[in-house]
Scaffold this active site. Structure first.
Site, short mmCIF file in Angstrom:
data_model
loop_
_atom_site.label_atom_id
_atom_site.label_comp_id
_atom_site.label_asym_id
_atom_site.label_seq_id
_atom_site.Cartn_x
_atom_site.Cartn_y
_atom_site.Cartn_z
N THR A 208 47.33 22.84 13.69
CA THR A 208 47.58 21.94 12.91
C THR A 208 47.60 21.66 10.95
O THR A 208 47.33 23.02 10.90
CB THR A 208 46.66 20.55 13.30
OG1 THR A 208 47.16 19.56 12.77
CG2 THR A 208 45.53 20.75 12.78
N ASN A 209 47.66 20.46 10.98
CA ASN A 209 47.49 19.96 9.49
C ASN A 209 45.91 19.58 9.09
O ASN A 209 46.35 18.46 10.29
CB ASN A 209 49.29 20.19 8.64
CG ASN A 209 49.17 19.15 9.16
OD1 ASN A 209 48.53 18.22 9.22
ND2 ASN A 209 51.05 19.37 9.85
#
Ligand code: CTP
Length: 397
Positions: A208-209
């Protein structure tokens, strides 16, 4: 919303009447002038003295006793900008829906053209009684804003729908509704994506980020304030927002599918999500174990580009808006994305700044619109930036 407004709080005879005291206090705190009216039954549950002290005004309980004016109901009706009926019993709902004015409270309400908000609170069987259901529907058709009763512990000793929502929620919902009443986005359906996508590696891990989803939620709130019907397609669970329906997704592919489906009937699409450009080529069925050779090489494949697909091949009458997270040459990269994704507006976030962007509560952006000069919005709270963006969006039609 309530600052300097004349607000009439009408209390009817429910055990939840005590919550009207908090409502009055909150309204006073937000700068409103408040007056209170009470039905005879309400006075069995809370005294007029309490509400008189809290509101700083005499409480209206009788049409004929205790007033110098001969037409007190007309005077109060004219004075009010907003009328709350909190809590509202089945009895007062029935009277207001059927046009019965037989006491100080109902007569005053009926004589007023103020904005009207009603919060039913009663036993769950009463709430689903066909007559009550019919009367609530009538009030909605007549322009009343009906606050849905909450599910929770009732005075009867069990949990069901019928509880009066907390006064702070009543005010929040009412503020959104009152703002939206004259909103420039009434009748418009807006799809907003938010949060960083989750690209599964195995059943327990994902890529993810750092996106927090805050900007997408702020945009959803700003759009709802302007009267839009908002669908927020998000990977992140944050606060509920009145007027906003959330669809939860995980991966870019799920966000893509939900966005394409919703877009067909939408007016505006805002791609605020930080969509992962890549996903693992395979998702392992079982948790990946430590490797004998001490390392693991991941092969990634590209995800679909939601904004680009919508901008290039799905857009008809709709307005399509994207974001650009940039760390260098932000104007040039932003212009490039505006064109490549066939967007009507592109909002550039300088994510190299530590005081704005990702998980911060603030943001600073530059707005690009084809044929117009770039406009920079300097650092402000995300909700203020979102409201400024939505004000620009309206000019695109
Ligand atoms: N976007 C999207 N689908 C993707 C990638 C991005 O819809 N697979 C959208 C984002 O929501 C944003 C805009 O495209 O509105 C730009 O995203 P950004 O991450 O800045 O750019 P990318 O297109 O991913 O390009 P790059 O990472 O190469 O800068």
């Amino acid at each position: 919303m309530f600052k300097e407004k004349n607000v009439l709080v009408m209390v009817s005879g429910s055990v939840a009447a005590y919550k009207s005291a908090t409502l009055v206090r909150l309204l006073i705190k937000s700068g409103a002038q408040v007056r209170v009216g009470m039905t005879t039954a309400a006075q069995e549950f809370i005294t007029s003295k309490t509400l008189s002290i809290l509101s700083g005004n005499d409480v209206l309980t009788d049409l004929f006793v205790g007033h110098t004016s001969d037409v007190v109901h007309i005077d109060w009706a004219k004075w009010a900008d907003i009328i709350f009926v909190v809590p509202a019993t089945a009895n007062i709902i029935g009277k207001l829906a059927q046009g019965i004015a037989d006491d100080a409270v109902t007569t005053t309400i009926m004589a007023s053209i103020a904005d009207k908000i009603i919060a039913p609170a009663m036993n769950d069987n009463m709430l689903t009684n066909p007559a009550v259901v019919r009367n609530i529907e009538t009030l909605k058709k007549d322009g009343w804003f009906v606050i849905e009763p909450a599910v929770g512990f009732l005075a009867e000793g069990y949990s069901a729908q019928g509880r009066l929502p907390e006064p702070v929620d009543i005010l929040q919902q009412s503020a959104v509704r009152l703002r939206a009443k004259n909103g420039l986005l009434i009748g418009k359906k807006i799809i907003i994506t938010a949060g960083g996508t989750h690209e599964a590696l195995d059943p327990v891990r994902y890529l993810t980020n750092r996106s927090s989803g805050k900007m997408g939620y702020a945009l959803a709130r700003a759009a709802a304030e302007m009267g839009a019907d908002v669908i927020l397609i998000t990977t992140i669970a944050r606060e509920d927002i009145f007027g906003v329906k959330k669809i939860f997704v995980n991966s870019a592919q799920e966000m893509f599918d939900a966005s394409i489906q919703a877009f067909a009937t939408a007016d505006i699409f805002i791609s605020a999500a930080a969509v992962s450009d890549f996903k693992p080529a395979e998702k392992a069925i079982h948790k990946i174990k430590k490797q004998a050779n001490g390392g693991l090489t991941l092969r990634l494949v590209q995800n679909p580009d939601i904004l680009r697909t919508i901008g290039q091949s799905k857009k008809n009458h709709q307005i399509v808006i994207g974001f650009a997270a940039e760390t260098q040459e932000i104007l040039a990269h932003g212009q490039d994305k505006l064109i490549k994704k066939n967007a009507d507006m592109l909002i550039i976030n300088d994510v190299s700044r530590s005081d704005t962007g990702f998980s911060s509560d603030d943001n600073a952006v530059t707005i690009l619109i084809p044929g117009r000069l770039p406009e920079t919005l300097s650092k402000a709270s995300k909700i203020d930036i979102a409201r400024a963006i939505m004000t620009q969006v309206i000019t695109l039609k």
